[in-house]
Design a protein around this motif. Sequence first.
Motif, mmCIF file in Angstrom:
data_model
loop_
_atom_site.group_PDB
_atom_site.id
_atom_site.type_symbol
_atom_site.label_atom_id
_atom_site.label_comp_id
_atom_site.label_asym_id
_atom_site.label_seq_id
_atom_site.Cartn_x
_atom_site.Cartn_y
_atom_site.Cartn_z
ATOM 1 N N ARG A 3 38.712 34.862 37.340
ATOM 2 C CA ARG A 3 38.472 34.444 35.645
ATOM 3 C C ARG A 3 39.587 33.823 35.295
ATOM 4 N N GLU A 4 40.772 33.982 36.079
ATOM 5 C CA GLU A 4 42.013 33.434 35.607
ATOM 6 C C GLU A 4 41.824 31.697 35.907
ATOM 7 N N LEU A 5 41.311 31.304 37.059
ATOM 8 C CA LEU A 5 40.881 30.064 37.426
ATOM 9 C C LEU A 5 40.107 29.145 36.135
ATOM 10 N N ILE A 6 39.073 29.913 35.421
ATOM 11 C CA ILE A 6 38.276 29.472 34.595
ATOM 12 C C ILE A 6 39.068 29.606 33.152
ATOM 13 N N CYS A 7 39.689 30.408 32.990
ATOM 14 C CA CYS A 7 40.461 30.538 31.642
ATOM 15 C C CYS A 7 41.616 29.661 31.680
ATOM 16 N N LEU A 8 42.269 29.024 32.641
ATOM 17 C CA LEU A 8 43.310 28.057 32.585
ATOM 18 C C LEU A 8 43.116 27.056 31.689
ATOM 19 N N LYS A 9 43.843 26.683 30.595
ATOM 20 C CA LYS A 9 43.610 25.717 29.677
ATOM 21 C C LYS A 9 43.959 24.362 30.034
ATOM 22 N N ASP A 10 44.764 24.028 31.099
ATOM 23 C CA ASP A 10 45.653 22.814 31.408
ATOM 24 C C ASP A 10 44.857 22.561 32.910
ATOM 25 N N PRO A 11 44.011 21.842 33.029
ATOM 26 C CA PRO A 11 43.493 21.549 34.458
ATOM 27 C C PRO A 11 44.433 20.995 35.430
ATOM 28 N N ALA A 12 45.583 20.456 35.010
ATOM 29 C CA ALA A 12 46.461 19.854 35.735
ATOM 30 C C ALA A 12 47.171 20.785 36.516
ATOM 31 N N SER A 55 36.987 45.664 45.277
ATOM 32 C CA SER A 55 37.156 44.239 45.603
ATOM 33 C C SER A 55 36.947 43.529 44.153
ATOM 34 N N LEU A 56 36.465 44.095 43.221
ATOM 35 C CA LEU A 56 36.036 43.644 41.883
ATOM 36 C C LEU A 56 37.454 42.796 41.384
ATOM 37 N N GLU A 57 38.364 42.941 41.955
ATOM 38 C CA GLU A 57 39.686 42.308 41.605
ATOM 39 C C GLU A 57 39.487 40.885 41.653
ATOM 40 N N ALA A 58 38.824 40.313 42.616
ATOM 41 C CA ALA A 58 38.475 39.066 42.965
ATOM 42 C C ALA A 58 37.905 38.377 41.466
ATOM 43 N N VAL A 59 37.001 39.050 40.865
ATOM 44 C CA VAL A 59 36.381 38.457 39.676
ATOM 45 C C VAL A 59 37.395 38.271 38.604
ATOM 46 N N PHE A 60 38.483 39.398 38.512
ATOM 47 C CA PHE A 60 39.460 38.878 37.527
ATOM 48 C C PHE A 60 40.513 37.766 37.917
#
Length: 743
Positions: free
Chosen positions: A656-665, A648-653
């Motif tokens: 992370r993609e949500l956090i790392c997204l540079k453009d909030p739009a 279930s640790l794939e949920a952390v990855f």
Amino acid sequence: ASSSDEEWPEAEKAEKLARGAALKWASGVFYCPEKLEGLGQYRSRETQRNSSIQSRLKSTVQSYLEGVGAGLEQLRSAAQEMQSVCQDLGAARWALLDSADRFQGLQQMRALTAEHVQLASVVQVLPQLFSVHEVFSHTLQLLRGQHLLEAHAELMMMEHLRDDILSQLHLRGLSSAQATVLSYFGGLQELNESLAKQLWDIVGSSLRLVREDPVLFVTAVRIIEREEKIDDTLLLEATFLPPGRPKGWRQKFYHVLQETITGAHFRATRMDTQGPGLARHLAALQKDVVSELRVVKDLMVQCVPAHYNILSVCTATYHQALTSHLQDILREDLDKQALFLLLEWALCVYHSPKMMGHPDLLPEVDISALGPLMSPELVDQTERKYVVKVQASVLEWMQRTLEVEFKEWFREEEPETDHQGFFQSALPVIVMQMLNENIQVASLITNSLQQKVYKMALEELEAFLGRLREALVQCGKEHQKDRTIPKYYVSYLLAMLNNNLALSSSVSSLHPDTASREVPTSLRAALDRTQKKACQLLLEELLLDLQPLCLQLPSRKWLSGSQLVSSMCEVIDKYAKDFSRVRKPVFTLLLTESELLVASQYLRALMQKKMVCKSKEERGQLCDRLLQDATQLRELFCGLGLDRSQQSLEAVFALRELICLKDPALLSLEVLGFITKYPDASDEHISTLLELRGDVSKEVRHMVLEMMAQHPQVLPESYRPIFSTILVPAPELPFCLRKGKCA
């Protein structure tokens, strides 16, 4: 001619038939011209035949006429003789009428003759009448000396004399004089009673006498048969039945014999109905019944007439008496051993070669004609009583076993291990051995009893598992108060998991039918609940060790590179080593659940709103830290044997993609992919994650939430929830001046 035809229509019909037949024959013979040459021969042959027939007819008619003449002559002679006889009868009638007065004097002569005959009869029996009391005394002496045949002969003589006198009085209507005769012969009643008493004493001792002195028994039977013949004769005549008849001594013989058998073995004082005492009693009955039936078959049968069917009577008597005796015993409050003994004795021993099927009794004793000692209803009732007693014993034994097991959990040493190093205890062996022994013992009686005990065993095992779960919960509570007690808490939980596996794998072997060994659904569910409870307690223990570390997430110190996750890995690795002491199916389950626990705790820590990224650099640090932590944890579980696809640790990855997204739009599109993969993620979860970024405006957040509302998700059946177990802290009310009280 017409009158002649009317008188003899048959002759006319016969003539027509003859003419027709002749014409038919002639037309057939002379149809061809060449046949006409033999016409003369045919005519002469038919003429000769007609002559022969006519001569035979004349001869027949002549003999018939001669017979008719002789008959008429005999009728004339008979008529003349009848006339002569009538004349003679008339003369005789007149002669009798003339002599009628002379015959009236003969009536007195007839009365005197009858009186003379009666007096002659009385004179003839007077010596016997005068000697009646003397005969009574002599007969009594004979009885006391056990000269039974002689005594019975004199008794029969006296009875015959009395009955003859009573019969004469009855025929002459002198009923009033009968009382005097009965009074005179009153001693007969005493003699009869004395003789009967001796006879029934002999019959009561018949089994002993036929071995020691069969003469006395044979004498008694001969006397009984004499009396039966007298009864039959008097009942057949049915003109006068003397007092005391019919005696029915043969029926009395059967009754006394049956009472003797019943009283000797089945009417004893209160017996010991407990196991050992009852076993001795049944063994004694078995021995005595076989021994006595052997005496009846070999000796008594030779001493009585064949029509007595003495062996069948005695066999039926023993059978009925045993049936009643067993019913009497079953009315007592018997223990399980006594109930088992009765069932075994009635259903297995009774018809076997050990008892009624004994070689010495066959083939004269017909086992098939005896029937069962216990009715099917009584057998079922007794089996149910036995099962109740066994159930109480099993319950007590299991409770004691559980108490011992509970105490062992608090020992200062680890549980024992098997040859592969897995923790275990003696609990499953003890439980299964006890249940299996009871089922096997029941199989010695009937299949129905075995099925009843099997059903009871499964019910008790299910109840035991419930009590075992309660004991685990109690042990867990004690451990929560002081985590040093029990010292080897985790080890004993693992031992219980192995024990549960052992019970689960061996419970099917209890089934009596090897071809059908399905485990009932309720029992399978109870085993699953026990396993889940032990796993839950182990995971709670793991959680207690992980929580202090998870509380430090997220933080600036954590972002800067602390050894927090390394410490978590050490804790996890320590527990994984402990988990390796449990067998593989449960080990894999524990590993999977542990990984889910770690993942959910990690995500929960991130969603506690402890930190918000203040800059793009902090978001970069957070992304790096999330990648390092998730990778480190994933590699740990992969090394322990858990495939990445099961983690279930794939949920952390993904987070992370949500956090790392540079453009909030572009968050709407990213969030849509996220909730598609994790459909149990709610609006609150997404809002919290967006807050963690620190750069999401209200408009973007509103747009993301609107998109989520437009794309509601449905949980697939095979989906393993992760976010639904994570509670997000409620937002603080904006109207509060401070955390204490609202204005």
